[in-house]
Design a protein around this motif. Structure first.
Motif, PDB file in Angstrom:
ATOM      1  N   LEU A  60       1.569  -8.059   8.398  1.00  0.00           N
ATOM      2  CA  LEU A  60       1.479  -6.495   8.790  1.00  0.00           C
ATOM      3  C   LEU A  60       0.291  -5.687   8.128  1.00  0.00           C
ATOM      4  N   ASP A  61       0.068  -6.077   6.844  1.00  0.00           N
ATOM      5  CA  ASP A  61      -1.384  -5.629   6.160  1.00  0.00           C
ATOM      6  C   ASP A  61      -2.273  -6.198   7.027  1.00  0.00           C
ATOM      7  N   ASP A  62      -2.592  -7.284   7.302  1.00  0.00           N
ATOM      8  CA  ASP A  62      -3.454  -7.867   8.088  1.00  0.00           C
ATOM      9  C   ASP A  62      -3.875  -7.284   9.588  1.00  0.00           C
ATOM     10  N   LEU A  63      -2.808  -7.034  10.134  1.00  0.00           N
ATOM     11  CA  LEU A  63      -2.918  -6.392  11.467  1.00  0.00           C
ATOM     12  C   LEU A  63      -3.178  -4.900  11.251  1.00  0.00           C
ATOM     13  N   LEU A  64      -2.806  -4.199  10.517  1.00  0.00           N
ATOM     14  CA  LEU A  64      -3.029  -2.678  10.128  1.00  0.00           C
ATOM     15  C   LEU A  64      -4.701  -2.633   9.775  1.00  0.00           C
ATOM     16  N   HIS A  65      -5.121  -3.689   8.956  1.00  0.00           N
ATOM     17  CA  HIS A  65      -6.389  -3.726   8.597  1.00  0.00           C
ATOM     18  C   HIS A  65      -7.454  -4.019   9.878  1.00  0.00           C
ATOM     19  N   LEU A  72      -0.908  -0.280   3.539  1.00  0.00           N
ATOM     20  CA  LEU A  72       0.476   0.085   3.253  1.00  0.00           C
ATOM     21  C   LEU A  72       0.681   0.242   1.634  1.00  0.00           C
ATOM     22  N   PRO A  73       1.466   1.163   1.109  1.00  0.00           N
ATOM     23  CA  PRO A  73       1.778   1.447  -0.196  1.00  0.00           C
ATOM     24  C   PRO A  73       2.432   0.411  -0.871  1.00  0.00           C
ATOM     25  N   MET A  74       2.374  -0.008  -2.193  1.00  0.00           N
ATOM     26  CA  MET A  74       2.859  -1.146  -2.931  1.00  0.00           C
ATOM     27  C   MET A  74       4.289  -1.035  -3.197  1.00  0.00           C
ATOM     28  N   THR A  75       4.624   0.244  -3.124  1.00  0.00           N
ATOM     29  CA  THR A  75       5.988   0.499  -3.338  1.00  0.00           C
ATOM     30  C   THR A  75       6.660   1.497  -2.444  1.00  0.00           C
ATOM     31  N   GLY A  76       8.098   1.741  -2.530  1.00  0.00           N
ATOM     32  CA  GLY A  76       8.688   2.558  -1.685  1.00  0.00           C
ATOM     33  C   GLY A  76       9.286   1.994  -0.330  1.00  0.00           C
ATOM     34  N   PRO A  77      10.108   2.761   0.394  1.00  0.00           N
ATOM     35  CA  PRO A  77      10.490   2.024   1.761  1.00  0.00           C
ATOM     36  C   PRO A  77       9.488   1.938   2.929  1.00  0.00           C
ATOM     37  N   LEU A  78       9.850   0.904   3.826  1.00  0.00           N
ATOM     38  CA  LEU A  78       8.838   1.025   4.826  1.00  0.00           C
ATOM     39  C   LEU A  78       9.893   0.976   6.140  1.00  0.00           C
ATOM     40  N   ILE A  79       9.645   1.955   7.000  1.00  0.00           N
ATOM     41  CA  ILE A  79      10.336   2.028   8.268  1.00  0.00           C
ATOM     42  C   ILE A  79       9.502   1.714   9.329  1.00  0.00           C
ATOM     43  N   GLY A  80       9.998   1.196  10.512  1.00  0.00           N
ATOM     44  CA  GLY A  80       9.316   0.323  11.607  1.00  0.00           C
ATOM     45  C   GLY A  80       9.833   0.935  13.007  1.00  0.00           C
ATOM     46  N   PHE A  81       8.928   1.197  13.775  1.00  0.00           N
ATOM     47  CA  PHE A  81       9.253   1.167  15.328  1.00  0.00           C
ATOM     48  C   PHE A  81       8.685   0.225  16.083  1.00  0.00           C
ATOM     49  N   VAL A  82       9.259  -0.366  17.270  1.00  0.00           N
ATOM     50  CA  VAL A  82       8.439  -1.391  18.028  1.00  0.00           C
ATOM     51  C   VAL A  82       8.852  -0.814  19.413  1.00  0.00           C
ATOM     52  N   GLY A  83       8.157  -0.539  20.347  1.00  0.00           N
ATOM     53  CA  GLY A  83       8.358  -0.253  21.614  1.00  0.00           C
ATOM     54  C   GLY A  83       7.450   0.301  22.313  1.00  0.00           C
TER      55      GLY A  83
END
Length: 270
Positions: A60-65, A72-83
């Motif tokens: 995911l980091d690679d895709l965003l780059h 992305l932040p190193m800590t904390g929750p990560l939520i996602g949406f696909v559609g």
């Protein structure tokens, strides 16, 4: 007219959800007695097993780059949406809700569609510019889903919701609108939460509540994966469709050539 004529002549009509059947009966006047519900199934091989979280996070980091999005932040929750980024899917409602959360979690939106430019402008110029990433469309969704802690799917309407099924197969809890099709996919309180559609206040409150209880999220994700393997495999869908053909053709015997759900790679073969 042609659909109604074909329905009258058919021995059975397959609907992918109870919601689709009910809509066609209510709005198109079709005969409820001719319908058989066979839920969509997915190819489970990419989720067998789900990619390790660290590997999915790296992808995911690679895709965003590549898309020019912040790390992305190193800590904390990560939520996602696909559609699809369209009014139906309610991505704008997700952004509304995130603006109401006191400490909004990092969020990645995967997909493309007619609202993409509007959403990008909104994120880029508003309070969510440091927290929301728009990753665009990708064919690598199965490998990316395990990077998330929670999948959010706030559709305004939905016939079924394959993206939510894929999230469950990846072991994610799902927070979704309680619209017709998604009620066939998400077991409220067991594999995720269902909330009234179109209400960002409720979405924000439920999102904050779920993220505050990581042990409950983990249990919902595990339950969702088990049930996805049981109920939403392509092999199960193939067997259900084959059984309908046998019934209408008057051949009730077992079809031993059908793939078995015990093999999660089983699917519909030519």
């Amino acid at each position: 007219v042609w659909e109604r004529a074909a329905h009258r002549r058919a021995a059975a009509t397959i609907a992918v959800s109870g919601a689709v059947r009910d809509f066609l009966v209510r709005e198109e006047g079709l005969d409820a007695g001719r319908f058989v519900v066979v839920h969509n199934g997915i190819d489970l091989e990419p989720f067998t097993p789900p990619a390790p979280r660290a590997e999915a996070r790296s992808r995911l980091d690679d895709l965003l780059h590549r898309r020019g999005e912040p790390d992305l932040p190193m800590t904390g929750p990560l939520i996602g949406f696909v559609g699809r980024l369209a009014e139906q899917k309610g991505v704008d409602l997700l952004l509304d809700a995130l603006e109401l959360v006191e400490a909004p979690p990092a969020t990645v939106i995967i997909g493309n569609g007619p609202m993409a430019a509007e959403l990008r402008r909104r994120v880029g110029s508003g309070p969510l510019r440091h927290g929301v990433r728009l990753a665009g469309a990708t064919d690598d969704v199965a490998a990316l889903l395990p990077a998330f802690d929670l999948f959010v799917f706030p559709s305004r309407w939905e016939g079924f919701g394959l993206a939510a099924v894929e999230a469950r197969a990846a072991g994610l809890p799902v927070l979704a609108s309680g619209v017709d099709g998604l009620r066939d996919v998400v077991d409220d309180g067991v594999t995720g939460r269902l909330i009234p559609p179109g209400d960002p206040d409720v979405l924000a409150a439920t999102l904050a509540d779920m993220l505050a209880r990581p042990e409950v999220l983990a249990a919902m994700g595990q339950a969702g994966r088990r049930r996805a393997l049981e109920r939403f495999s392509a092999g199960r869908m193939a067997r259900d469709v084959a059984a309908i053909y046998r019934r209408v053709l008057g051949r009730p015997g077992a079809d031993t050539d059908q793939p078995r759900d015990e093999d999660p790679r089983a699917g519909m073969r030519p």
